[in-house]
Scaffold this active site. Structure first.
Site, PDB file in Angstrom:
ATOM      1  CG  ASP A 257      -1.785   1.155   1.394  1.00  0.00           C
ATOM      2  OD1 ASP A 257      -2.684   1.278   0.563  1.00  0.00           O
ATOM      3  OD2 ASP A 257      -1.593   1.974   2.335  1.00  0.00           O
ATOM      4  CD  GLU A 329      -2.071   2.610  -3.644  1.00  0.00           C
ATOM      5  OE1 GLU A 329      -3.190   3.054  -3.923  1.00  0.00           O
ATOM      6  OE2 GLU A 329      -1.570   2.722  -2.497  1.00  0.00           O
TER       7      GLU A 329
HETATM    8  C1  NOJ Z   1      -3.953   3.614  -0.399  1.00  0.00           C
HETATM    9  C2  NOJ Z   1      -5.206   2.800  -0.331  1.00  0.00           C
HETATM   10  O1  NOJ Z   1      -5.470   2.276  -1.597  1.00  0.00           O
HETATM   11  C3  NOJ Z   1      -6.304   3.700   0.167  1.00  0.00           C
HETATM   12  O2  NOJ Z   1      -7.556   3.076   0.099  1.00  0.00           O
HETATM   13  C4  NOJ Z   1      -5.980   4.102   1.572  1.00  0.00           C
HETATM   14  O3  NOJ Z   1      -6.942   5.019   2.036  1.00  0.00           O
HETATM   15  C5  NOJ Z   1      -4.601   4.757   1.628  1.00  0.00           C
HETATM   16  N1  NOJ Z   1      -3.615   4.006   0.934  1.00  0.00           N
HETATM   17  C6  NOJ Z   1      -4.139   4.889   3.058  1.00  0.00           C
HETATM   18  O4  NOJ Z   1      -3.793   3.624   3.537  1.00  0.00           O
END
Ligand code: NOJ
Ligand code: MG
Length: 621
Positions: A257, A329
């Site tokens: 993430d 990501e």
């Molecule tokens: C990226 C995630 O995809 C999102 O849903 C989340 O709110 C943020 N990171 C914080 O963890």
């Protein structure tokens, strides 16, 4: 420029495949008899014969990745929230779809302030979703069905409820430096303010005062999501142990993430400079140049460390196909994305199609659609480092659904693009049936990011619309739950946009088109063959996928708003006819094209949203 990268670079494993063919058995036998090394006859084989054998691809290059948002997929205990047993009960869906990998958004214990992206225990399951034995059952059942399971690794921040944070806040050893703590800056009038002007992705200062510790802590997202301190080697080791915990259970990979935000500069007191080119408002990070809070180079060592952990599992297994996968990501340019390849990620997520589809939406009026999509795709291939593998995404739990951005008419067309490109596609749950965003009133809004913006602006930010329950059938709540209170409303279109209906209908449906594409994708040309754009104009997107000595495929789609009639270029395609392998639902249902029929490659008439994948008879050179 279209990608000219030679699939040869993937061909390391062809020798093994070759050795399974009779021809080679004979050659090997002869070679051995003559006392010649096994490799010599292979070298003597013609290039075209070599081309017949698939390159040595890792499992994550061959699969479609399907993202499950556990809250919304299937509820098994009627509490209105999806759960792990629910997922287990639906695994046959992936066999039907020919999808071989699922990625689960977080299911760990969490106060759910960011719906699981605020973890309070990395090595357990939230009771809402079940328990560890439900997880093990799910994993075992998935593996039994030849499905890989990738889990979310929320590496950068915990929930403020995590015991580590509680212990850090009260300075209990060894947790004092598990998070990023800094003193405030004292102004001349003696008021204490934040150490610097750093901004949270969710808006406003990323520094939060702790009364208990009498210091500020840093949070890249919500204040209740404190960022971990990766400059502390104990934290680095703790997080590696989290990976080990799940790998030991048999998980196949991680989706990391928000990778750019897991570390910040050590200089907490240095303000970010103003970014005069950005249009962002002052409460958002982009108002500043974010070099101190985003993609700091030290992240490289952390990713490298995770790679080593993952590789240690692969090394302990003889089967090449047991590699553990890491996708990270980030929303950024290829230049920034590529750094993560170097650090050791298998792939940095590429969200360029998400942006291109937004452009389509904005520029619909002047018919830029197909050109925008081609440019986005070319930008990916042209910037892909040698030997690296691309990936594509249409939507996810943070972005609008494709149908809601493009319009229902283009849903099959965008799935067709996603599943016929060279690179690993990720499908967000529900996109295979063409689900649309729901409307959620401010009162019913769940997403904290939406709530933060108040009744006037919550719709710009709330991610609830794309997180509505999966639509399985036309029973109450679309078969998602028996509770009368699903955590988010089911889209009212569930009576005809649902898996059962789309599976059993005598019509061609979005689901069937998706499945046809997922099956066809196993063809060598679509899996690893070259991609060359043929004709692209503001309406038409078309490209050829070709692996030598295998059937080639021509994809033609009308992304415009008017019917087009077009000849497809003789020079590149060099075929008079194509056989329809996949046809978008409207074109099929209105009788314009039929699966398995032959169509001349001249004067192909496509209505808006029509798309075809045509198999070209004998391959041309
Ligand atoms: C990226 C995630 O995809 C999102 O849903 C989340 O709110 C943020 N990171 C914080 O963890
Ligand atoms: Mg439940």
């Amino acid at each position: 420029m279209a990608p000219e990268k030679d699939p040869d670079e993937l061909k390391k494993g062809f020798c093994w495949k070759l050795c399974q063919s009779r021809l080679c058995l004979v050659l090997v036998f002869l070679g051995m008899a003559a006392g010649i090394a096994v490799s010599v006859p292979m070298v003597l084989l013609s290039k075209s014969l070599r081309e017949r054998f698939a390159p040595d691809m890792k499992w994550w290059q061959k699969t479609i990745v399907y993202q499950i948002y556990p809250r919304s997929f299937q509820d098994s205990d009627d509490d209105g929230v999806g759960d792990l047993r629910g997922i287990t009960s639906r695994l046959d869906h992936f066999q039907y779809l020919n999808v071989k990998t699922i990625w689960l958004s977080p299911f760990y214990p969490s106060p759910m302030r960011d719906f699981g992206y605020d973890v309070s225990n990395y090595v357990d399951v939230d009771p809402k979703f079940g328990n560890l034995s439900d997880f093990d059952d799910m994993l075992k059942t998935a593996h039994g069905k030849d499905l890989r399971v990738v889990i979310d690794f929320v590496a950068g921040h915990t929930s403020s409820d995590h015991p580590w944070f509680q212990l850090s806040q009260n300075r209990t050893s060894p947790y004092e430096d598990y998070y990023i703590w800094a003193n405030g800056t004292t102004l001349p009038n003696r008021t204490i303010v934040e150490p610097s002007n750093w901004m949270s992705v969710f808006g406003n200062s990323s520094w939060q005062w702790s009364d208990e510790r009498r210091q500020y802590y840093y949070h890249a997202f919500l204040a209740k999501q404190p960022t971990l301190n990766y400059r502390n080697p104990t934290v680095v080791e703790e997080m590696k142990n989290v990976i080990r915990f799940w790998m030991d259970r048999g998980v196949d990979g991680i989706r990391v993430d928000a990778i750019p935000y897991i570390m910040v500069s050590e200089d907490y007191y240095q303000d970010q400079a103003r970014n005069y080119t950005a249009t962002a408002v002052w409460t958002k990070p982009a108002y500043y140049i974010t070099n101190l809070t985003k993609n700091v180079p030290d992240i490289g060592d952390i990713v490298k460390g995770w790679r080593e952990v993952l590789d240690s599992y692969e090394d302990s297994d003889d089967d090449d196909d047991k590699s553990r996968f890491m996708i990270v990501e980030l929303y950024d340019t290829p230049e920034v994305r590529n750094r993560y390849f170097e650090y050791g990620a298998d792939m940095p997520f590429n969200f360029d199609l998400v942006t291109a589809l937004d452009n389509h939406y904005q520029v619909h009026g002047n018919f830029c659609a197909a050109i925008c999509i081609r440019d986005a795709i070319n930008n990916v291939y042209d910037n892909l480092p040698k030997g690296k593998w691309a990936n594509f995404v249409l939507s996810n739990h943070d972005n609008r659904r494709a149908a809601s951005r493009m319009g229902e008419l283009y849903v099959d067309a965008v799935n067709m693009v996603l599943l016929t490109l060279r690179g690993t596609p990720t499908t967000y749950y529900g996109e295979e049936i063409g689900m649309e965003d729901i409307f959620v009133s401010y009162q019913d809004t769940q997403d904290p990011f939406g709530k933060k913006y108040g009744p006037a602006r919550y719709q710009e930010k709330s991610r609830d619309p794309e997180r509505s329950p999966m639509q399985w059938d036309d029973n109450k709540n679309a078969g998602f739950t028996n509770s009368s209170h699903p955590w988010l409303a089911v889209h009212p279109n569930y009576t005809h946009v649902n898996v059962e209906w789309e599976k059993n209908s005598t019509n061609t449906t979005t689901l069937k088109v998706y499945r046809d594409l997922a099956i066809l994708r196993e063809e060598p040309s679509l899996q690893y063959g070259l991609l060359k754009f043929t004709d692209v104009n503001p309406d038409i997107l078309s490209y050829l996928r070709s692996a030598e000595e295998h059937p080639h495929f021509l994809v033609v789609i009308n992304f415009g708003q008017v019917p087009v009639t077009h000849d497809f270029p003789g020079a590149l395609v060099n075929r008079g006819q194509g056989r329809v392998k996949v046809v978008t639902s409207q074109a099929a249902n209105e009788g314009r094209f039929a699966k398995d029929s032959s169509v001349p490659l001249t004067q192909i008439k496509l209505q808006p949203g029509d798309g075809l994948v045509l198999e070209l008879a004998e391959s041309g050179k």
